[in-house]
Design a protein around this motif. Structure first.
Motif, PDB file in Angstrom:
ATOM      1  N   LEU A 157       2.159   8.631 -10.143  1.00  0.00           N
ATOM      2  CA  LEU A 157       1.225   7.500 -10.225  1.00  0.00           C
ATOM      3  C   LEU A 157       1.272   6.836 -11.596  1.00  0.00           C
ATOM      4  CD1 LEU A 157      -1.856   8.977  -8.313  1.00  0.00           C
ATOM      5  CD2 LEU A 157      -0.318   7.180  -7.531  1.00  0.00           C
ATOM      6  N   ALA A 158       1.739   7.562 -12.604  1.00  0.00           N
ATOM      7  CA  ALA A 158       1.856   6.994 -13.950  1.00  0.00           C
ATOM      8  C   ALA A 158       3.194   6.284 -14.157  1.00  0.00           C
ATOM      9  CB  ALA A 158       1.688   8.088 -14.996  1.00  0.00           C
ATOM     10  N   ASP A 159       3.926   6.042 -13.046  1.00  0.00           N
ATOM     11  CA  ASP A 159       5.177   5.273 -13.084  1.00  0.00           C
ATOM     12  C   ASP A 159       6.270   5.944 -13.899  1.00  0.00           C
ATOM     13  OD1 ASP A 159       4.104   3.348 -11.460  1.00  0.00           O
ATOM     14  OD2 ASP A 159       3.520   2.021 -13.101  1.00  0.00           O
ATOM     15  N   ALA A 160       6.366   7.263 -13.780  1.00  0.00           N
ATOM     16  CA  ALA A 160       7.497   7.954 -14.394  1.00  0.00           C
ATOM     17  C   ALA A 160       8.768   7.595 -13.636  1.00  0.00           C
ATOM     18  CB  ALA A 160       7.281   9.462 -14.367  1.00  0.00           C
ATOM     19  N   ARG A 161       9.899   7.874 -14.245  1.00  0.00           N
ATOM     20  CA  ARG A 161      11.186   7.590 -13.617  1.00  0.00           C
ATOM     21  C   ARG A 161      11.293   8.332 -12.276  1.00  0.00           C
ATOM     22  NH1 ARG A 161      17.060   9.189 -16.143  1.00  0.00           N
ATOM     23  NH2 ARG A 161      18.317   7.652 -15.044  1.00  0.00           N
ATOM     24  N   ALA A 162      11.803   7.669 -11.277  1.00  0.00           N
ATOM     25  CA  ALA A 162      11.902   8.259  -9.940  1.00  0.00           C
ATOM     26  C   ALA A 162      12.723   9.539  -9.976  1.00  0.00           C
ATOM     27  CB  ALA A 162      12.534   7.262  -8.973  1.00  0.00           C
ATOM     28  N   ASN A 179       0.817  -1.223   0.000  1.00  0.00           N
ATOM     29  CA  ASN A 179       0.000   0.000   0.000  1.00  0.00           C
ATOM     30  C   ASN A 179       0.848   1.270   0.000  1.00  0.00           C
ATOM     31  OD1 ASN A 179      -2.945  -0.953   0.366  1.00  0.00           O
ATOM     32  ND2 ASN A 179      -1.817  -2.152   1.868  1.00  0.00           N
ATOM     33  N   HIS A 180       2.064   1.169  -0.552  1.00  0.00           N
ATOM     34  CA  HIS A 180       2.909   2.358  -0.612  1.00  0.00           C
ATOM     35  C   HIS A 180       2.283   3.470  -1.451  1.00  0.00           C
ATOM     36  CE1 HIS A 180       6.183   0.546   1.538  1.00  0.00           C
ATOM     37  NE2 HIS A 180       6.221  -0.478   0.707  1.00  0.00           N
ATOM     38  N   ARG A 181       1.450   3.098  -2.416  1.00  0.00           N
ATOM     39  CA  ARG A 181       0.807   4.092  -3.267  1.00  0.00           C
ATOM     40  C   ARG A 181      -0.167   4.979  -2.490  1.00  0.00           C
ATOM     41  NH1 ARG A 181       3.403   5.066  -7.993  1.00  0.00           N
ATOM     42  NH2 ARG A 181       3.407   3.308  -9.422  1.00  0.00           N
ATOM     43  N   GLY A 206       5.650   6.587  -3.755  1.00  0.00           N
ATOM     44  CA  GLY A 206       5.137   7.494  -2.747  1.00  0.00           C
ATOM     45  C   GLY A 206       6.177   7.875  -1.730  1.00  0.00           C
ATOM     46  N   GLN A 207       6.743   6.892  -1.074  1.00  0.00           N
ATOM     47  CA  GLN A 207       7.789   7.168  -0.094  1.00  0.00           C
ATOM     48  C   GLN A 207       8.995   6.260  -0.317  1.00  0.00           C
ATOM     49  OE1 GLN A 207       6.728   8.694   3.985  1.00  0.00           O
ATOM     50  NE2 GLN A 207       7.494   6.701   4.609  1.00  0.00           N
ATOM     51  N   VAL A 208       8.792   5.159  -1.021  1.00  0.00           N
ATOM     52  CA  VAL A 208       9.876   4.232  -1.337  1.00  0.00           C
ATOM     53  C   VAL A 208       9.889   3.969  -2.841  1.00  0.00           C
ATOM     54  CG1 VAL A 208       9.797   3.119   0.921  1.00  0.00           C
ATOM     55  CG2 VAL A 208       8.402   2.201  -0.942  1.00  0.00           C
ATOM     56  N   PHE A 209      10.958   3.336  -3.318  1.00  0.00           N
ATOM     57  CA  PHE A 209      11.128   3.064  -4.735  1.00  0.00           C
ATOM     58  C   PHE A 209      10.997   1.567  -5.024  1.00  0.00           C
ATOM     59  CE2 PHE A 209      14.221   6.882  -4.900  1.00  0.00           C
ATOM     60  CZ  PHE A 209      13.145   7.751  -4.904  1.00  0.00           C
TER      61      PHE A 209
END
Length: 339
Positions: free
Chosen positions: A230-235, A88-90, A271-274
């Motif tokens: 949320l669209a999974d762009a590069r961190a 649930n990191h999202r 969100g908070q982790v990769f």
């Protein structure tokens, strides 16, 4: 450390970061308490002033980010399930989006509503009342209250910025950024009411438009950042301005392993982790065993607490999406500048 020693989907924070998280929670509860007092006081004195109404709505909206943060932190470490394999990191990203959309909608409403009042020439009536036998203009109380409300959000915002950066929490960062700039709203509202007292009726609507535009700007910026994540762009870094340095650090570590010829990472911010997918090209003839892959994955995890979820994949050639990512970014920026 064995793989079974790790709780997948659960971020183990260091004692320092646990203290930062507790501090963030305290700051959020303090913010909620402050906002409860502020909105109550503004409601008592705002009368028919458009600027005061805008300031009141902004403070009401300011409840959303701290509540979103508290909820997200509560659920973020829930263990993954078959239905939710990534955990649930999202929740942090969803909270960021909810807060941003609220700002965007209400900012748009305030700008349009205040502009209509200005166009229609609405004169805000600011009355008087009797206190201890004296007749006082209500605007003095409005101005005094808004000036008194300037220091607290500025201080809270600066305190939160430091903690938000330590925790890489974009909900907290957006909240801090908005609070830090909140003095403009209070000052603009006070000026708008003062303008009415001087006979410039349009000052009130103009100040309300200024407040609405400030809210709208925050909404647009944060909606863009939240959707990108949320669209999974590069961190990227917490400000969203550049790729996160942990991506290159993880790739360099993987390349330093003796049996690895080349490596490239596909990293997304949850969100908070990769979540990190490390693609590895082994040296020809090097033995690849499950133990070696596990050791590499655990070494990457140990680089930083944000690298919480790491998957190592053996490939014959690095995918184009990850190979030389930093170099491609520089070339792309150089190409755009040249054009």
């Amino acid at each position: 450390m064995n793989q079974t020693d790790r709780r997948f989907g659960h971020t183990e924070l260091s004692p320092e970061l646990q203290r930062s998280l507790r501090r963030a929670m305290r700051l959020q509860w303090i913010t909620i308490g402050y906002l409860a007092v502020a909105v109550s006081l503004i409601a008592l004195v705002m009368g028919s002033s458009q600027a005061m109404k805008a300031a009141w709505i902004e403070d009401m909206l300011a409840f959303v980010p701290p509540i979103a943060f508290i909820v997200a932190v509560t659920v973020v470490n829930t263990r993954p399930t078959l239905q939710r394999p990534y955990g649930n990191h999202r929740a942090v990203g969803v909270g960021h989006l909810v807060a941003a959309v609220a700002l965007l909608v209400m900012g748009s409403y305030l700008v349009i509503d205040s502009a209509m009042g200005l166009i229609q020439g609405e004169h805000p009536p600011i009355g008087t009342f009797h206190l201890f036998g004296q007749t006082l203009w209500q605007g003095w109380f409005m101005i005094g209250l808004m000036l008194l409300l300037i220091p607290v959000p500025v201080i809270l915002g600066r305190l939160k910025l430091q903690v938000a950066t330590e925790l890489h929490n974009k909900v907290l960062y957006a909240d801090a950024d908005m609070l830090k700039a909140d003095w403009r709203t209070s000052l603009g509202t006070a000026i708008g009411v003062a303008g009415v007292g001087l006979g410039w009726w349009w000052f009130d609507a103009a100040a309300a438009i200024f407040v609405g535009a400030s809210i709208l700007k925050d909404g647009v910026t944060n909606v863009g950042t939240a959707i990108t994540d949320l669209a999974d762009a590069r961190a990227r870094t917490i400000t969203g301005e550049e790729p996160h340095p942990l991506v290159a650090k993880a790739e360099d570590y993987a390349r330093s392993v003796d049996w690895v010829q080349d490596a490239g990472a596909r990293v997304r911010d949850e969100g908070q982790v990769f979540h990190t997918e490390m693609f590895v090209v082994p040296h020809e003839g090097a033995a690849q065993t499950p133990a070696r892959l596990r050791e590499l994955a655990e070494g990457i995890v140990d680089l930083d607490w944000k690298l919480e979820d790491v998957v190592v994949a053996l490939v014959e050639e690095l995918p184009a999406e990850v190979h030389g990512g930093d170099e491609r970014d520089k070339q792309s920026e150089g190409g755009r500048a040249a054009r």
